[in-house]
Design an enzyme around this catalytic site. Structure first.
Site, PDB file in Angstrom:
ATOM      1  CB  SER A   1      -4.266  -0.119  -1.490  1.00  0.00           C
ATOM      2  OG  SER A   1      -5.318   0.758  -1.186  1.00  0.00           O
TER       3      SER A   1
ATOM      4  CB  ILE B   1      -0.998  -0.007   1.188  1.00  0.00           C
ATOM      5  CG1 ILE B   1      -1.875   1.251   1.200  1.00  0.00           C
ATOM      6  CG2 ILE B   1      -0.330  -0.230   2.521  1.00  0.00           C
ATOM      7  CD1 ILE B   1      -3.083   1.184   2.129  1.00  0.00           C
ATOM      8  CB  CYS B   2       1.007   4.109   0.753  1.00  0.00           C
ATOM      9  SG  CYS B   2       1.313   5.857   1.006  1.00  0.00           S
ATOM     10  CB  ALA B   3       5.729   4.951  -0.397  1.00  0.00           C
TER      11      ALA B   3
END
Lengths: 212, 212
Positions: free
Chosen positions: A170, A117-119
């Protein structure tokens, strides 16, 4: 019992880590958090003993264990989860141990799940996963080579390569609940997902089934 | 600089704590987490040194400080936040120090904000706050005496008693983001709230302005 290994490092986004860990526990999944030392990352080394992760907004979380690659593989866990937070994601993306771990889950003979998720999705690049549908925080979108099929979706589930792990990606803290519920749906089924959603009291219309 | 004191104890809901702490820090609010020892609560005493909060789903969080009532009052902080998680909320609701702290914020000459989410709203009962609009996790709704005006809303903002603190209450992990954004809007204004929402990448339509 379904088991998940969730990585954490200094600089990990504490909401993405905590929302995933807590929500999966609510589904009856046995979660273990494993600390990734900073080693030689550009963020330097300040490992404490026992390791304490100082997260991106300074919430301090004590991980369950420090990563031991010999005891963290896909023969032991059903899912591997990599949260974001730039500092933590850079450490994980630069770690040979984490890259090798992702490979072992991706190529395991029994199908496993890898969540990023994210970075945290940066690890898909450094671990050289094959091109497939993927998403991440918008701030790292430009880092993805062209062979990835980048999507601006809240949660992307990829089974692009037959016989390999399912890759669930995500975007950020705001999509962490849909990310966690997608993992639960894949690991434990839709009924368990619905059972967990209820007592958490979401505003009406904000949590629906995948695709979110 | 705007400052918030966020309480934490063994059994605190780690998502409610972390979402509030992290999101407020993103708004530039200086957050301090203060540990409430279990003392004589029915959940027993197993305080460690330094105190480590073992949260409701076993995420282990190291608080910034242990509560010192002499250094935690409304002359130092603009807001006091009480998260849920039944074990933590029972400890806080039963603590004379926490009840006195809530009183000092509620009656301070300069208007302060008191936030309570989920089972954390139990403290409004034990601190004997005057009757006003309020909400909580549905599982503790029946505990509220009739003089409270119980609402089944995601976030309830009460300025019912002139000259007293603003009471902000909310329902559960699923409403923790709207709860945090309401606190930010009241402490720092709507513009700051919108600035914080953006990079967190919420699914469209899931985070709107108060009332949520």
């Amino acid at each position: 019992m379904v088991k998940a290994l969730i990585l954490i490092a200094d600089g990990t986004e504490e909401m993405e880590f905590t929302i995933t860990y807590d929500t999966l526990v609510r589904a009856g999944i046995e979660c273990t958090s494993a600390f990734i030392p900073r080693g030689l990352s550009p963020y330097g080394s300040s490992d404490t003993s026992p390791p304490l992760a100082v997260c991106s907004r300074k919430v301090k979380i004590l991980p369950d264990v420090t990563l031991n690659p010999l005891d963290a593989g896909p023969e032991k866990y059903d899912a591997l989860v990599i949260p974001g937070g730039m500092g933590g994601a850079v450490t994980m993306a630069g770690s040979t141990e984490v890259q090798n771990l992702v490979h072992s889950y991706y190529n395991h003979t029994e199908k496993r799940i890898i969540g990023m998720i994210c970075a945290g999705s940066k690890v898909a690049i450094t671990a050289k996963l094959p091109g497939q549908p993927i998403t991440s925080h918008p701030s790292v979108q430009s880092e993805f080579p062209d062979h990835f099929d980048y999507k601006e979706q809240n949660v992307v589930v990829s089974d692009a390569v037959p016989g390999k792990a399912t890759l669930v990606t995500s975007r950020g803290p705001g999509t962490a609940f849909p990310f966690a519920f997608t993992l639960i749906e894949l690991l434990c089924g839709k009924e368990k997902r619905d059972e967990v959603v209820g007592p958490m009291i979401f505003p009406s219309g904000t949590v629906t089934g995948y695709p979110f």
